[in-house]
Design an enzyme around this catalytic site. Structure first.
Site, PDB file in Angstrom:
ATOM      1  N   ILE A  25       0.825  -1.199   0.000  1.00 45.81           N
ATOM      2  CA  ILE A  25       0.000   0.000   0.000  1.00 45.81           C
ATOM      3  C   ILE A  25       0.864   1.256   0.000  1.00 45.81           C
ATOM      4  CG2 ILE A  25      -1.635   1.349   1.377  1.00 45.81           C
ATOM      5  CD1 ILE A  25      -2.918  -1.279   2.252  1.00 45.81           C
ATOM      6  N   ASN A  45      12.396   0.458   6.187  1.00 42.78           N
ATOM      7  CA  ASN A  45      13.159   0.020   7.349  1.00 42.78           C
ATOM      8  C   ASN A  45      14.273  -0.937   6.962  1.00 42.78           C
ATOM      9  OD1 ASN A  45      14.049  -0.513   9.950  1.00 42.78           O
ATOM     10  ND2 ASN A  45      12.477  -2.037  10.349  1.00 42.78           N
ATOM     11  N   ASP A  71      13.730   3.222  11.220  1.00 38.18           N
ATOM     12  CA  ASP A  71      12.836   2.353  11.981  1.00 38.18           C
ATOM     13  C   ASP A  71      11.883   3.254  12.753  1.00 38.18           C
ATOM     14  OD1 ASP A  71      11.531   0.677  13.735  1.00 38.18           O
ATOM     15  OD2 ASP A  71      13.345  -0.289  14.500  1.00 38.18           O
ATOM     16  N   ASN A  98       1.948   4.904   7.031  1.00 40.51           N
ATOM     17  CA  ASN A  98       1.441   3.667   6.441  1.00 40.51           C
ATOM     18  C   ASN A  98       1.863   2.428   7.218  1.00 40.51           C
ATOM     19  OD1 ASN A  98       0.476   1.815   4.290  1.00 40.51           O
ATOM     20  ND2 ASN A  98       2.666   1.528   3.932  1.00 40.51           N
ATOM     21  N   SER A 147      -5.646   3.326   9.463  1.00 45.26           N
ATOM     22  CA  SER A 147      -6.454   2.439  10.292  1.00 45.26           C
ATOM     23  C   SER A 147      -6.737   1.177   9.479  1.00 45.26           C
ATOM     24  CB  SER A 147      -7.745   3.133  10.732  1.00 45.26           C
ATOM     25  OG  SER A 147      -8.493   2.287  11.584  1.00 45.26           O
ATOM     26  N   SER A 148      -7.841   0.536   9.741  1.00 42.79           N
ATOM     27  CA  SER A 148      -8.230  -0.683   9.037  1.00 42.79           C
ATOM     28  C   SER A 148      -9.710  -0.927   9.293  1.00 42.79           C
ATOM     29  CB  SER A 148      -7.420  -1.881   9.547  1.00 42.79           C
ATOM     30  OG  SER A 148      -7.985  -3.108   9.107  1.00 42.79           O
ATOM     31  N   TYR A 162      -4.805  -6.780  16.879  1.00 50.05           N
ATOM     32  CA  TYR A 162      -4.711  -5.950  15.673  1.00 50.05           C
ATOM     33  C   TYR A 162      -5.827  -4.915  15.642  1.00 50.05           C
ATOM     34  CZ  TYR A 162      -4.633  -4.655  10.733  1.00 50.05           C
ATOM     35  OH  TYR A 162      -4.584  -3.952   9.556  1.00 50.05           O
ATOM     36  N   LYS A 166      -5.452  -0.607  15.728  1.00 46.81           N
ATOM     37  CA  LYS A 166      -5.941   0.295  14.686  1.00 46.81           C
ATOM     38  C   LYS A 166      -7.043   1.218  15.204  1.00 46.81           C
ATOM     39  CE  LYS A 166      -3.377  -0.913  11.172  1.00 46.81           C
ATOM     40  NZ  LYS A 166      -2.468   0.055  10.510  1.00 46.81           N
ATOM     41  N   VAL A 195      -6.517  -5.604   0.570  1.00 50.38           N
ATOM     42  CA  VAL A 195      -5.778  -5.004  -0.545  1.00 50.38           C
ATOM     43  C   VAL A 195      -4.702  -5.991  -0.962  1.00 50.38           C
ATOM     44  CG1 VAL A 195      -4.433  -3.027  -1.340  1.00 50.38           C
ATOM     45  CG2 VAL A 195      -6.177  -2.704   0.437  1.00 50.38           C
ATOM     46  N   THR A 197      -1.675  -7.325  -1.373  1.00 58.40           N
ATOM     47  CA  THR A 197      -0.290  -7.107  -0.988  1.00 58.40           C
ATOM     48  C   THR A 197       0.232  -8.402  -0.369  1.00 58.40           C
ATOM     49  OG1 THR A 197      -0.852  -6.409   1.257  1.00 58.40           O
ATOM     50  CG2 THR A 197      -0.812  -4.678  -0.446  1.00 58.40           C
TER      51      THR A 197
END
Length: 267
Positions: A25, A45, A71, A98, A147-148, A162, A166, A195, A197
């Protein structure tokens, strides 16, 4: 998909910093901002080669870019990232946070190490990215946090860590939007669904009814696309285009919002 020649360079003269921009993303966001004329700081990173490939792809759009390693779970490195970005381009107008890692684990098995790993990247890092953006952005800047859909979903087992990480970001978004207003900086969050990825490849089966490890990717895609009125799952460019809108001067009246990016999916 529109080519860079067909995309108005509506962000010409702007400078954007995108964290985690070496892949997925983040890459999609960085490239879409560049297509619209923004210069881009591609933060990474560990994946130096992919980040440099993003820089090279951006150069083909006619925009400038630089890859900077940091980082972002470490505040001194966040400070250095912003200082190097400012030294390279002179100013910042857009910051997109992100960062994210996803975990599915029964709550009674979550360890301190699990908690710290997820919250350090998904939550703590985003707070300090937003903090530095608030300090360093020019007046009228844009902050976009990640967020998600998981932050507000129910019925997904083993997902508290998780989802909670978020959900906190959504609180940050609303509060920063108030505090950054005197600089005419807008602060919004995006909340993508699935998405395509590497994170999707590893975890998307959890969201499919009767999904299981090792499920063929074609079945996963088909299962999730069935929830979407548009009949497909998202790709990084879809997310990048929405961020490009939020970065545009015309988006000023969108502020303190969490924008669901699901294609209208109903689960």
């Amino acid at each position: 998909m529109a080519s860079s020649e067909e995309t108005p360079r509506s962000l010409a003269g702007k400078v954007a910093l995108v964290t985690g921009a070496g892949r997925g993303i983040g890459k999609g966001i960085a490239v879409e901002l560049a297509k619209r004329g923004a210069s881009v700081v591609v933060n990474y990173n560990s994946a130096e080669k992919p980040a440099q490939e993003v820089v090279d792809e951006i150069a083909k759009t006619g925009s400038r870019a630089v890859a900077i390693k940091a980082d972002i779970t470490k505040v001194p490195e966040v400070s250095r990232l912003f200082q190097e970005a400012l030294q390279h381009f002179g100013h910042l107008d857009i910051v997109v946070s992100n960062s994210g890692t996803e975990v599915f684990k029964p709550e009674d098995e979550v360890t301190e190490e699990d908690y710290d790993r997820v919250f350090n990247l998904n939550t703590r890092a985003q707070f300090f990215i937003a903090q530095h953006a608030y300090v360093h952005l020019r007046n009228g800047g844009r902050i976009v946090l990640m967020s998600s859909v998981a932050a507000n979903m129910s019925g997904i087992p083993n997902h508290a860590l998780y989802a909670g990480s978020k959900a906190a970001v959504e609180g940050f978004t609303r509060s920063f939007a108030v505090d950054a207003g005197h600089k005419k900086i807008t602060v919004n969050a995006i909340a993508p669904g699935g998405v395509k990825t590497d994170m999707y490849d590893a975890n998307a089966w959890h969201y499919v009814p009767n999904g299981k490890p090792g499920m063929p990717m074609e079945e996963i895609d088909k299962g999730l696309a069935a929830f979407c009125p548009l009949g497909r799952v998202a790709v990084p460019q879809d997310i990048g285009r929405v961020v490009a809108f939020l970065a545009h001067p015309d988006s000023e009246w969108v502020n303190g919002q969490v924008i669901l990016l699901t294609g209208g999916s109903v689960t």
